[in-house]
Scaffold this active site. Structure first.
Site, mmCIF file in Angstrom:
data_model
loop_
_atom_site.group_PDB
_atom_site.id
_atom_site.type_symbol
_atom_site.label_atom_id
_atom_site.label_comp_id
_atom_site.label_asym_id
_atom_site.label_seq_id
_atom_site.Cartn_x
_atom_site.Cartn_y
_atom_site.Cartn_z
ATOM 1 N N GLU A 67 0.848 -1.194 0.000
ATOM 2 C CA GLU A 67 0.000 0.000 0.000
ATOM 3 C C GLU A 67 0.883 1.244 0.000
ATOM 4 O O GLU A 67 1.969 1.249 0.569
ATOM 5 C CB GLU A 67 -0.944 -0.018 1.201
ATOM 6 C CG GLU A 67 -0.288 -0.080 2.577
ATOM 7 C CD GLU A 67 -0.106 1.292 3.193
ATOM 8 O OE1 GLU A 67 -0.560 2.291 2.610
ATOM 9 O OE2 GLU A 67 0.497 1.366 4.275
ATOM 10 N N LYS A 68 0.411 2.289 -0.677
ATOM 11 C CA LYS A 68 1.143 3.548 -0.742
ATOM 12 C C LYS A 68 0.710 4.418 0.433
ATOM 13 O O LYS A 68 -0.374 4.990 0.426
ATOM 14 C CB LYS A 68 0.898 4.269 -2.065
ATOM 15 C CG LYS A 68 1.718 5.551 -2.205
ATOM 16 C CD LYS A 68 1.435 6.260 -3.511
ATOM 17 C CE LYS A 68 2.267 7.534 -3.603
ATOM 18 N NZ LYS A 68 1.960 8.492 -2.515
ATOM 19 N N THR A 69 1.556 4.488 1.427
ATOM 20 C CA THR A 69 1.238 5.222 2.641
ATOM 21 C C THR A 69 1.243 6.721 2.384
ATOM 22 O O THR A 69 2.136 7.253 1.736
ATOM 23 C CB THR A 69 2.262 4.877 3.737
ATOM 24 O OG1 THR A 69 2.265 3.461 3.924
ATOM 25 C CG2 THR A 69 1.902 5.550 5.042
ATOM 26 N N GLY A 227 -2.980 4.914 -2.529
ATOM 27 C CA GLY A 227 -2.702 4.089 -3.693
ATOM 28 C C GLY A 227 -1.880 2.859 -3.372
ATOM 29 O O GLY A 227 -1.852 2.368 -2.233
#
EC number: 2.7.7.50
Length: 420
Positions: A67-69, A227
């Site tokens: 996951e794009k933190t 994202g």
């Protein structure tokens, strides 16, 4: 993205104390030495925006996915300080402007070869990751966490020339596991004044576990997300732009980082007996331009920031410098460029970045906006990606077709071309 995802705490401010540029020079030299570079610029890798062509790329190479933190991306440099005849840990954070911050108390990672010896600790290690605020149920204050997702140097070994599988394996075995075990044996250390933040692993998934990440992982995160990141399993860590790190965002999260330029304020009659007109600093200046970078220090107008009176009141209420700052913006369905707002309505400033997005990045994001790859698109390709990945695993790495040489040339070019 699920609409039920809760609103999380905003990204944190940079912890620690900013080291003056001249004082940071020895640290920059050390980082360059450990990475075997002849430059002291920021070495972090930068992803490219996910385009429709990357659906095929995920079927041609093995990729990890995470996951794009929505946090603060920084490098973590575990070092040491000589104190007389003694040595003690020292922790530094490096932002994308290549600023160094000294964080105290230092993060102590036990030395993996002798983890029970309290005198020994891991140093000369550089990690890549994200600082975030994790929000736990019943806890009014968010917890500051560093999620590590890659490694550049581990125990003085430069691992940037290795594949992601090797780099992440060393990160897990030599850094995160000894660190977690040390906390397990010393629970009294789990208090904020003894640790500036906690180290955690950014969990990586196979690229075809898309239903799992959309349905089970993203809705349960304790921090913001905007994202996914796909990282190639077998390619080296690339200083600067890496075309094998893919940044996917849902259409509503496709944003551009602009430099803000305020125009002229309208003139008004002060009506106090003075002659002439004076600027009305309460009114919206015209225009409020959004600039993008074309070359070093070559900024050109790209669009106008659409502001309502309410938006301008928010900006004025900050009582901060506005002109020249980097601001994150999105394009509305009506085609206007609006600033991305935090939960409190204030703009998402990108003070962690030295420059606005380059025009090449802007064009890539625009392509994603015009022809976005949606969550549905990704999910519809899951089975194809799974089958292709399984076939690649059975075959092993393909014979060298010259890609390694090409990658080396691209790596050298990115250095000499100032892509950092």
């Amino acid at each position: 993205m699920p609409s039920s995802v809760p609103i999380h705490a905003p990204p944190p401010q940079m912890p620690g104390f900013l080291i003056p540029s001249e004082d940071a020079r020895p640290l920059k030299d050390t980082v360059a030495y450990l990475l075997e570079r002849d430059r002291t610029t920021f070495p972090g890798a930068q992803p490219v925006s996910f385009g429709r062509e990357h659906l095929a790329e995920l079927q041609q190479r093995e990729y990890y996915m995470c996951e794009k933190t929505d946090g603060l991306r920084v490098l973590l440099f575990l070092s040491f300080i000589e104190d007389g005849s003694d040595f003690r840990p020292a922790t530094f954070l490096i932002d994308r402007k290549n600023n160094f911050y000294h964080v105290e108390p230092a993060i102590r990672v036990p030395y993996h070869k002798d983890p029970d010896d309290r005198r020994k600790f891991l140093f000369n290690t550089i990690l890549d990751g994200e600082l975030v605020h994790d929000q736990y149920p019943g806890d009014p204050s968010p917890r500051l966490i560093y999620y590590a997702f890659d490694a550049l140097v581990v125990d003085e070994e430069n691992v940037t020339k290795r594949g992601m599988d090797v780099r992440f394996g060393k990160l897990r075995e030599f850094v995160l596991k000894p660190y977690a075990e040390w906390f397990r044996k010393n629970p009294s250390l789990n208090v904020s004044h003894l640790q500036p933040f906690r180290l955690k692993e950014k969990v990586q998934y196979q690229s075809y576990h898309l239903h799992t990440i959309f349905n089970n992982i993203l809705p349960t995160l304790k921090h913001g997300n905007d994202g996914l990141i796909f990282t190639c399993k077998n390619t080296p860590y690339q200083f600067g732009t890496d075309r094998h790190i893919l940044k996917w965002k849902p259409p509503h999260e496709n944003t551009i980082d602009f430099k803000l330029r305020l125009g002229e304020f309208p003139l008004v009659d002060p009506e106090d007996g003075e002659e002439g007109l004076i600027p009305d600093y309460d009114a919206i200046p015209a225009p409020v331009q959004l600039l993008v970078q074309h070359n070093n220090n070559d900024y050109r107008p790209f669009a106008v920031l659409a502001l309502t009176s309410a938006d301008w009141n928010v900006l004025k209420s900050l009582k901060q410098r506005l002109d020249g700052r980097i601001i994150e913006c999105y394009r509305s369905p009506a085609g206007q460029w609006k600033y991305k707002a935090e939960a409190d309505g204030t703009p998402r400033w990108r003070d962690d970045k030295k420059d606005a997005n380059h025009i090449s990045t802007v064009n890539s994001v625009l392509a994603s906006i015009e022809d976005p790859v949606t969550e549905t698109d990704l999910l519809s390709h899951e089975q194809k990606i799974r089958e292709a990945s399984k076939a690649l695993q059975k075959r092993g790495l393909p014979p060298n077709t010259g890609d390694d040489e090409k990658e080396a040339k691209k790596r050298k070019f990115s250095e000499t071309n100032g892509q950092h």
